[in-house]
Design a protein around this motif. Structure first.
Motif, PDB file in Angstrom:
ATOM      1  N   GLY A  31       0.980  -1.164   0.003  1.00  0.00           N
ATOM      2  CA  GLY A  31       0.156   0.051  -0.081  1.00  0.00           C
ATOM      3  C   GLY A  31       0.959   1.210  -0.098  1.00  0.00           C
ATOM      4  O   GLY A  31       0.590   2.301   0.524  1.00  0.00           O
ATOM      5  N   SER A  32       1.953   1.220  -0.665  1.00  0.00           N
ATOM      6  CA  SER A  32       2.996   2.365  -0.722  1.00  0.00           C
ATOM      7  C   SER A  32       2.892   2.991  -2.159  1.00  0.00           C
ATOM      8  O   SER A  32       4.135   3.511  -2.272  1.00  0.00           O
ATOM      9  N   LEU A  33       2.377   2.488  -2.935  1.00  0.00           N
ATOM     10  CA  LEU A  33       2.576   3.073  -4.406  1.00  0.00           C
ATOM     11  C   LEU A  33       2.361   4.579  -4.221  1.00  0.00           C
ATOM     12  O   LEU A  33       1.705   5.207  -3.777  1.00  0.00           O
ATOM     13  N   SER A  34       3.036   5.167  -5.383  1.00  0.00           N
ATOM     14  CA  SER A  34       2.872   6.406  -5.677  1.00  0.00           C
ATOM     15  C   SER A  34       1.918   6.697  -6.922  1.00  0.00           C
ATOM     16  O   SER A  34       2.019   5.916  -7.915  1.00  0.00           O
ATOM     17  N   ILE A  35       0.627   7.223  -6.778  1.00  0.00           N
ATOM     18  CA  ILE A  35      -0.495   7.234  -7.749  1.00  0.00           C
ATOM     19  C   ILE A  35      -0.655   8.512  -8.246  1.00  0.00           C
ATOM     20  O   ILE A  35      -0.855   9.528  -7.617  1.00  0.00           O
ATOM     21  N   MET A  36      -0.489   8.714  -9.537  1.00  0.00           N
ATOM     22  CA  MET A  36      -0.408   9.743 -10.229  1.00  0.00           C
ATOM     23  C   MET A  36      -1.539  10.257 -10.960  1.00  0.00           C
ATOM     24  O   MET A  36      -1.967   9.610 -12.183  1.00  0.00           O
ATOM     25  N   LEU A  37      -2.291  11.181 -10.381  1.00  0.00           N
ATOM     26  CA  LEU A  37      -3.761  11.636 -10.897  1.00  0.00           C
ATOM     27  C   LEU A  37      -3.693  12.435 -11.902  1.00  0.00           C
ATOM     28  O   LEU A  37      -2.938  13.616 -11.634  1.00  0.00           O
ATOM     29  N   GLY A  38      -4.580  12.416 -12.763  1.00  0.00           N
ATOM     30  CA  GLY A  38      -4.786  13.719 -13.828  1.00  0.00           C
ATOM     31  C   GLY A  38      -6.189  13.541 -14.169  1.00  0.00           C
ATOM     32  O   GLY A  38      -6.822  12.761 -14.403  1.00  0.00           O
ATOM     33  N   GLY A  39      -6.765  14.879 -14.067  1.00  0.00           N
ATOM     34  CA  GLY A  39      -8.227  15.108 -14.153  1.00  0.00           C
ATOM     35  C   GLY A  39      -8.699  16.397 -13.402  1.00  0.00           C
ATOM     36  O   GLY A  39      -8.003  17.053 -12.824  1.00  0.00           O
ATOM     37  N   SER A  40      -9.817  16.480 -13.360  1.00  0.00           N
ATOM     38  CA  SER A  40     -10.526  17.773 -12.699  1.00  0.00           C
ATOM     39  C   SER A  40     -10.341  17.308 -11.341  1.00  0.00           C
ATOM     40  O   SER A  40     -10.512  16.361 -10.676  1.00  0.00           O
ATOM     41  N   GLY A  41     -10.395  18.633 -10.449  1.00  0.00           N
ATOM     42  CA  GLY A  41     -10.186  18.646  -9.277  1.00  0.00           C
ATOM     43  C   GLY A  41     -11.204  17.445  -8.288  1.00  0.00           C
ATOM     44  O   GLY A  41     -11.125  16.733  -7.498  1.00  0.00           O
ATOM     45  N   GLU A  42     -12.551  17.875  -8.879  1.00  0.00           N
ATOM     46  CA  GLU A  42     -13.746  17.124  -8.280  1.00  0.00           C
ATOM     47  C   GLU A  42     -13.395  15.432  -8.703  1.00  0.00           C
ATOM     48  O   GLU A  42     -13.631  14.627  -7.695  1.00  0.00           O
ATOM     49  N   LEU A  43     -13.029  15.067  -9.846  1.00  0.00           N
ATOM     50  CA  LEU A  43     -13.055  13.721 -10.190  1.00  0.00           C
ATOM     51  C   LEU A  43     -11.788  12.909  -9.260  1.00  0.00           C
ATOM     52  O   LEU A  43     -11.881  12.030  -8.932  1.00  0.00           O
ATOM     53  N   CYS A  44     -10.707  13.853  -9.245  1.00  0.00           N
ATOM     54  CA  CYS A  44      -9.228  13.351  -8.668  1.00  0.00           C
ATOM     55  C   CYS A  44      -9.851  13.305  -7.065  1.00  0.00           C
ATOM     56  O   CYS A  44      -9.225  12.231  -6.461  1.00  0.00           O
ATOM     57  N   GLU A  45     -10.803  14.147  -6.415  1.00  0.00           N
ATOM     58  CA  GLU A  45     -11.241  13.939  -5.245  1.00  0.00           C
ATOM     59  C   GLU A  45     -11.769  12.346  -5.119  1.00  0.00           C
ATOM     60  O   GLU A  45     -11.346  11.933  -4.007  1.00  0.00           O
ATOM     61  N   ARG A  46     -12.652  12.220  -5.782  1.00  0.00           N
ATOM     62  CA  ARG A  46     -13.221  10.683  -5.840  1.00  0.00           C
ATOM     63  C   ARG A  46     -12.234   9.659  -5.857  1.00  0.00           C
ATOM     64  O   ARG A  46     -12.282   8.440  -5.357  1.00  0.00           O
TER      65      ARG A  46
END
Length: 314
Positions: A158-173
């Motif tokens: 459970g120590s992955l780096s997770i690189m999110l791209g997208g709108s703020g609201e969707l990235c919150e989810r």
């Protein structure tokens, strides 16, 4: 930026139960209480494997089975796709019993179905996919890119780096859904996660080739390789990659794990980004050539630490 937790309660499904997807599904089940999965493998085999993973300390966590991707889409609000690349993702969406066929089975008051693309793939391709889906289905379905780094060890811990791209609201989810698997960080608009992953793979490929080459140089010079890496691992040569692959580099065990063949696709993606940004790279062409040579030597299925064997055999 770090993404605040969403008020939305995750209802997560996973497609792609390989070396990374399987331990991530386990962690999602342990944290959220339930995760829904589907696979081309037989149901009993999949559930037995995942239940074995959950046998210790799992509490109320459980795995639910969906017979098809259609059923998965109907049952879940967030779906993590850990498939090899965009062609497999598109097939998963568009097939007769694919995810898109499940949209009409979703409750009218359900949250938009959120596809979290954990696969490493083309940033422009992800954006094109999202545009196509929006044109066809409006707000009923949305996309964030969420590639990960940290390997099988990171997926299990459970120590992955997770690189999110997208709108703020969707990235919150997405961040709320994927937090059990590591550290999710929003890096920008859709496609930003894939750009970050390409940068990550450029560094990883350069590092593992250097580690393999240095290991061969040291061994042929009569050094104690274990002692050398123990020492250099305390200095500027230290890295997470050295830490995770040191034993393999010393022993020469490059049995299949994180297959080096996937670097070819990842570096091709990095090259497209370099072209689109007008970046005249120095290392990238050499790295692509080296990875091509590794694969052409018949070593593509081996762990990335096979660079030691490859250098020794040249």
């Amino acid at each position: 930026m770090n993404v605040p937790a969403s008020n939305h309660t995750p209802n997560v499904g996973v497609i792609g139960l390989g070396a990374m997807g399987r331990p991530m599904a386990r962690l999602l089940a342990q944290h959220h209480g339930v995760v829904t999965v589907t696979s081309s493998r037989p149901e009993n085999d999949v559930l037995q494997d995942l239940s074995a993973d959950l046998s210790e300390g799992s509490g109320a966590s459980r795995i639910q089975w969906a017979a098809t991707a259609t059923q998965l889409a109907a049952a879940c609000d967030e779906i993590l796709l850990m498939l090899p690349d965009l062609p497999q993702i598109i097939e998963c969406l568009e097939s007769e019993d694919g995810l898109l066929a499940g949209l009409d089975q979703r409750s009218s008051d359900a949250a938009p179905l959120l596809l979290m693309i954990g696969s490493t793939c083309s940033a422009p391709g992800v954006r094109q996919l999202a545009d196509d889906l929006a044109a066809r289905f409006g707000e009923r379905i949305a996309v964030v890119d969420a590639p990960v780094s940290g390997g099988e060890d990171g997926a299990k811990q459970g120590s992955l780096s997770i690189m999110l791209g997208g709108s703020g609201e969707l990235c919150e989810r997405a961040a709320t859904a994927l937090a059990p698997c590591g550290t999710p960080v929003r890096l920008g608009e859709l496609g930003a996660g894939q750009v970050a992953k390409a940068c990550n793979q450029l560094v990883v490929s350069a590092t593992i080739i250097a580690l393999g080459e240095a290991s061969v140089l040291a061994e042929r010079s009569g050094l104690d390789l274990q002692e050398m890496w123990n020492l250099l691992g305390r200095g500027y040569a230290a890295s997470r990659l050295l830490e995770s692959r040191q034993d393999r580099l010393v022993s020469g065990d490059d049995s299949p794990s994180g297959a080096i063949k996937y670097m070819r696709k990842d570096l091709a993606g990095a090259n497209k980004i370099a072209q689109s940004t007008g970046t005249n790279t120095v290392l990238l062409p050499q790295l692509r050539q080296a990875i091509d040579e590794v694969i052409e030597a018949g070593l593509g299925e081996r762990d990335i630490s096979v660079t030691k064997r490859f250098i020794a055999g040249r």
